[in-house]
Design a protein around this motif. Structure first.
Motif, PDB file in Angstrom:
ATOM      1  N   GLU A 193     -19.696   0.040  21.130  1.00  0.00           N
ATOM      2  CA  GLU A 193     -20.347   1.164  21.779  1.00  0.00           C
ATOM      3  C   GLU A 193     -21.067   2.025  20.736  1.00  0.00           C
ATOM      4  OE1 GLU A 193     -17.190   3.238  23.625  1.00  0.00           O
ATOM      5  OE2 GLU A 193     -16.594   1.565  24.909  1.00  0.00           O
ATOM      6  N   LYS A 194     -22.166   2.645  21.167  1.00  0.00           N
ATOM      7  CA  LYS A 194     -22.838   3.578  20.276  1.00  0.00           C
ATOM      8  C   LYS A 194     -21.982   4.825  20.122  1.00  0.00           C
ATOM      9  CE  LYS A 194     -27.649   2.195  20.934  1.00  0.00           C
ATOM     10  NZ  LYS A 194     -29.013   2.656  21.292  1.00  0.00           N
ATOM     11  N   ARG A 195     -21.727   5.197  18.873  1.00  0.00           N
ATOM     12  CA  ARG A 195     -20.836   6.323  18.610  1.00  0.00           C
ATOM     13  C   ARG A 195     -21.622   7.618  18.464  1.00  0.00           C
ATOM     14  NH1 ARG A 195     -19.018   1.908  15.949  1.00  0.00           N
ATOM     15  NH2 ARG A 195     -16.803   1.383  16.029  1.00  0.00           N
ATOM     16  N   ILE A 196     -21.153   8.634  19.161  1.00  0.00           N
ATOM     17  CA  ILE A 196     -21.746   9.957  18.990  1.00  0.00           C
ATOM     18  C   ILE A 196     -21.213  10.586  17.704  1.00  0.00           C
ATOM     19  CG2 ILE A 196     -21.933  12.271  20.001  1.00  0.00           C
ATOM     20  CD1 ILE A 196     -21.581  10.938  22.744  1.00  0.00           C
ATOM     21  N   LYS A 197     -19.941  10.303  17.411  1.00  0.00           N
ATOM     22  CA  LYS A 197     -19.326  10.809  16.190  1.00  0.00           C
ATOM     23  C   LYS A 197     -18.363   9.748  15.665  1.00  0.00           C
ATOM     24  CE  LYS A 197     -16.235  13.514  19.166  1.00  0.00           C
ATOM     25  NZ  LYS A 197     -15.775  14.887  19.481  1.00  0.00           N
ATOM     26  N   PRO A 198     -18.084   9.767  14.370  1.00  0.00           N
ATOM     27  CA  PRO A 198     -17.205   8.737  13.787  1.00  0.00           C
ATOM     28  C   PRO A 198     -15.774   8.850  14.294  1.00  0.00           C
ATOM     29  CG  PRO A 198     -17.728  10.417  12.165  1.00  0.00           C
ATOM     30  CD  PRO A 198     -18.587  10.690  13.356  1.00  0.00           C
ATOM     31  N   ILE A 199     -15.065   7.731  14.200  1.00  0.00           N
ATOM     32  CA  ILE A 199     -13.698   7.661  14.695  1.00  0.00           C
ATOM     33  C   ILE A 199     -12.754   7.197  13.583  1.00  0.00           C
ATOM     34  CG2 ILE A 199     -12.122   6.504  16.309  1.00  0.00           C
ATOM     35  CD1 ILE A 199     -14.387   6.337  18.296  1.00  0.00           C
ATOM     36  N   ILE A 200     -11.740   8.008  13.305  1.00  0.00           N
ATOM     37  CA  ILE A 200     -10.616   7.603  12.461  1.00  0.00           C
ATOM     38  C   ILE A 200      -9.524   7.126  13.407  1.00  0.00           C
ATOM     39  CG2 ILE A 200      -8.863   8.352  10.802  1.00  0.00           C
ATOM     40  CD1 ILE A 200     -10.795  10.548   9.902  1.00  0.00           C
ATOM     41  N   VAL A 294      -7.603   2.925   4.930  1.00  0.00           N
ATOM     42  CA  VAL A 294      -7.125   3.958   4.017  1.00  0.00           C
ATOM     43  C   VAL A 294      -5.611   3.954   4.163  1.00  0.00           C
ATOM     44  CG1 VAL A 294      -7.239   6.369   3.322  1.00  0.00           C
ATOM     45  CG2 VAL A 294      -9.233   5.286   4.376  1.00  0.00           C
ATOM     46  N   VAL A 295      -4.912   3.501   3.124  1.00  0.00           N
ATOM     47  CA  VAL A 295      -3.492   3.170   3.272  1.00  0.00           C
ATOM     48  C   VAL A 295      -2.665   3.732   2.123  1.00  0.00           C
ATOM     49  CG1 VAL A 295      -4.135   1.028   4.455  1.00  0.00           C
ATOM     50  CG2 VAL A 295      -3.635   0.967   2.007  1.00  0.00           C
ATOM     51  N   SER A 296      -1.390   3.879   2.375  1.00  0.00           N
ATOM     52  CA  SER A 296      -0.455   4.275   1.317  1.00  0.00           C
ATOM     53  C   SER A 296      -0.236   3.107   0.366  1.00  0.00           C
ATOM     54  CB  SER A 296       0.884   4.694   1.927  1.00  0.00           C
ATOM     55  OG  SER A 296       0.748   5.823   2.750  1.00  0.00           O
ATOM     56  N   PRO A 297      -0.116   3.377  -0.941  1.00  0.00           N
ATOM     57  CA  PRO A 297       0.078   2.304  -1.923  1.00  0.00           C
ATOM     58  C   PRO A 297       1.530   1.840  -1.970  1.00  0.00           C
ATOM     59  CG  PRO A 297      -0.024   4.407  -3.051  1.00  0.00           C
ATOM     60  CD  PRO A 297      -0.246   4.694  -1.584  1.00  0.00           C
ATOM     61  N   VAL A 298       1.991   1.231  -0.881  1.00  0.00           N
ATOM     62  CA  VAL A 298       3.382   0.797  -0.743  1.00  0.00           C
ATOM     63  C   VAL A 298       3.412  -0.696  -0.459  1.00  0.00           C
ATOM     64  CG1 VAL A 298       5.513   1.050   0.576  1.00  0.00           C
ATOM     65  CG2 VAL A 298       4.099   3.056   0.120  1.00  0.00           C
ATOM     66  N   GLY A 299       4.258  -1.408  -1.191  1.00  0.00           N
ATOM     67  CA  GLY A 299       4.472  -2.821  -0.920  1.00  0.00           C
ATOM     68  C   GLY A 299       3.216  -3.658  -1.023  1.00  0.00           C
ATOM     69  N   VAL A 300       3.036  -4.557  -0.048  1.00  0.00           N
ATOM     70  CA  VAL A 300       1.940  -5.521  -0.092  1.00  0.00           C
ATOM     71  C   VAL A 300       0.575  -4.867   0.079  1.00  0.00           C
ATOM     72  CG1 VAL A 300       1.824  -6.098   2.368  1.00  0.00           C
ATOM     73  CG2 VAL A 300       1.405  -7.890   0.654  1.00  0.00           C
ATOM     74  N   ASN A 301       0.538  -3.613   0.533  1.00  0.00           N
ATOM     75  CA  ASN A 301      -0.745  -2.909   0.636  1.00  0.00           C
ATOM     76  C   ASN A 301      -1.491  -2.913  -0.682  1.00  0.00           C
ATOM     77  OD1 ASN A 301      -0.311  -2.322   3.300  1.00  0.00           O
ATOM     78  ND2 ASN A 301      -0.019  -0.125   3.029  1.00  0.00           N
ATOM     79  N   THR A 302      -0.751  -2.829  -1.779  1.00  0.00           N
ATOM     80  CA  THR A 302      -1.387  -2.776  -3.101  1.00  0.00           C
ATOM     81  C   THR A 302      -1.980  -4.126  -3.499  1.00  0.00           C
ATOM     82  OG1 THR A 302       0.715  -3.244  -4.224  1.00  0.00           O
ATOM     83  CG2 THR A 302       0.157  -0.938  -3.860  1.00  0.00           C
ATOM     84  N   LEU A 324     -10.979  10.621   3.229  1.00  0.00           N
ATOM     85  CA  LEU A 324     -11.390  10.603   4.636  1.00  0.00           C
ATOM     86  C   LEU A 324     -12.686  11.382   4.833  1.00  0.00           C
ATOM     87  CD1 LEU A 324      -7.939  11.053   6.442  1.00  0.00           C
ATOM     88  CD2 LEU A 324      -9.320   8.972   6.280  1.00  0.00           C
ATOM     89  N   GLU A 325     -12.812  12.526   4.175  1.00  0.00           N
ATOM     90  CA  GLU A 325     -14.045  13.316   4.297  1.00  0.00           C
ATOM     91  C   GLU A 325     -15.237  12.554   3.718  1.00  0.00           C
ATOM     92  OE1 GLU A 325     -15.769  17.816   3.372  1.00  0.00           O
ATOM     93  OE2 GLU A 325     -13.737  17.254   2.737  1.00  0.00           O
TER      94      GLU A 325
END
Length: 363
Positions: A193-200, A294-302, A324-325
């Protein structure tokens, strides 16, 4: 792929009805077609039936839950008399949710069958849902160690889990949770869909919603400066309030279309033993869809996320806010990192890239 000359039979044992729980869908169910192509036959045997699964994590329904669990145990008992016809038993997490692993004992010690033990969480740690804490005392957490000792091979979702299993068995293989990047998590298949504003956005089960508590003040402050939507996709609506919150009830049929609404996907975690056992599934889902993780640096995320290349690893509140900004402000950065994120999943965490690894358990 060369087919085997005789049809080998595999029995899959797992907790929940087929096609329901994410761990089952993405750990083994999406490989069943490859097994058929390779000449294997298989049978699927969940512990719970559909009716019990539908109420399992709801408050109340105690009598119905007890009946459903008793029914599951009866099915497992009668299964004992069919084990002989199978060449391999693939066990995801546990054969029964309570008590000693008696079925696993019979499979390995009495029937002498090759048991492939698969797990994708630190399930040796006590972790009973709030709705079902009345059965916590019936859990037998030593079962994981015992099954590891008895197993023919172990399929561990990441290196942290593999290191635990190697205390008891030397045939331990890392089998990452993978994504079908062609037929399911594929942005090309979705009409965005065309976004009017970004979505987190964030997606997950109700049991992991508390991880969002850390982000709430950050999101509230960010909303005073930027116009964006915070999307939550879950089986239950969160009990917190945000002025820009949008909630979508998780639905398998619309799962990909709903995910595709996001521009940025968040995965905050606490750095504890349970979180270290997680297999980064949220991040992989985001990345496969070209959504910036955008994730916490925990476990396999790294291991999955390379900071600034295919997403961001962030720990402190100030870092979360700044990243995020920045992503809300820079469309081109989101596009570039989103492409990199999807390529990472296709190369290292997709069904196609892991097919040979998975089939190797049955050799």
């Amino acid at each position: 792929m060369k087919k085997i000359t005789q049809h080998k039979k595999i029995l899959f044992l797992f907790p929940y009805p087929s096609g329901t729980a994410g761990s089952q869908r993405f750990r083994f169910e999406q490989y069943l077609g490859f097994l058929e192509e390779a000449g294997f036959c298989y049978s699927l045997r969940p512990f719970l039936d559909e009716a019990t699964w539908q109420i399992l994590y709801k408050n109340g329904y105690t009598i119905k839950k007890v009946k459903g669990i008793i029914k599951g145990f009866l099915k497992r008992f009668f299964l004992l008399f069919t084990i002989a016809k199978y060449d391999y038993i693939f066990l995801h997490r546990e054969a029964t949710p309570l008590g000693y692993p008696w079925l696993e004992f019979w499979i390995t010690k009495v029937w002498k069958k090759k048991l492939i033990y698969d797990f994708d969480d630190a399930i040796w740690l006590p972790n009973t849902s709030e709705q079902n804490k009345w059965v916590a005392w019936l859990k037998y957490h030593q079962k994981v160690a015992l099954i590891c000792k008895w197993a023919y091979k172990i399929s561990a979702g990441n290196n942290y889990l593999a290191q635990y299993a190697k205390q008891f068995n030397d045939k331990v293989f890392v089998n990452p949770t993978t994504i079908d990047t062609e037929n399911w998590h594929n942005p090309v298949l979705v009409n965005r869909e065309k976004r009017i504003k970004p979505i987190i956005g964030w997606t997950g089960t109700h049991s992991t919603i508390p991880y969002l508590d850390f982000l709430l003040p950050i999101l509230r402050n960010l909303a005073t400066k930027k116009d964006f939507t915070f999307l939550v996709i879950s089986d239950k609506k969160p009990d917190f309030s945000l002025s820009n919150l949008e909630f979508i009830t998780w639905n398998k049929d619309t799962e990909i279309q709903d995910l595709a609404k996001m521009d940025i996907g968040v995965m905050p975690l606490e750095d504890d033993p349970w979180a270290k056992g997680k297999c980064g599934f949220k991040a992989l889902q985001y990345m496969a869809m070209g959504i910036i993780p955008v994730v916490s640096p925990v476990g396999v995320n790294t291991e999955i996320v390379k900071n600034g290349e295919n997403g961001f690893l962030t720990e402190r509140e100030e870092e979360w806010s700044n990243i995020l900004e920045k992503l809300l402000n820079e469309d081109s950065l989101r596009q570039t990192l989103g492409q990199n994120a999807r390529e990472t999943v296709k190369k290292s965490y997709s069904v196609s890239s892991n097919q040979t690894n998975f089939l190797g358990f049955f050799a």
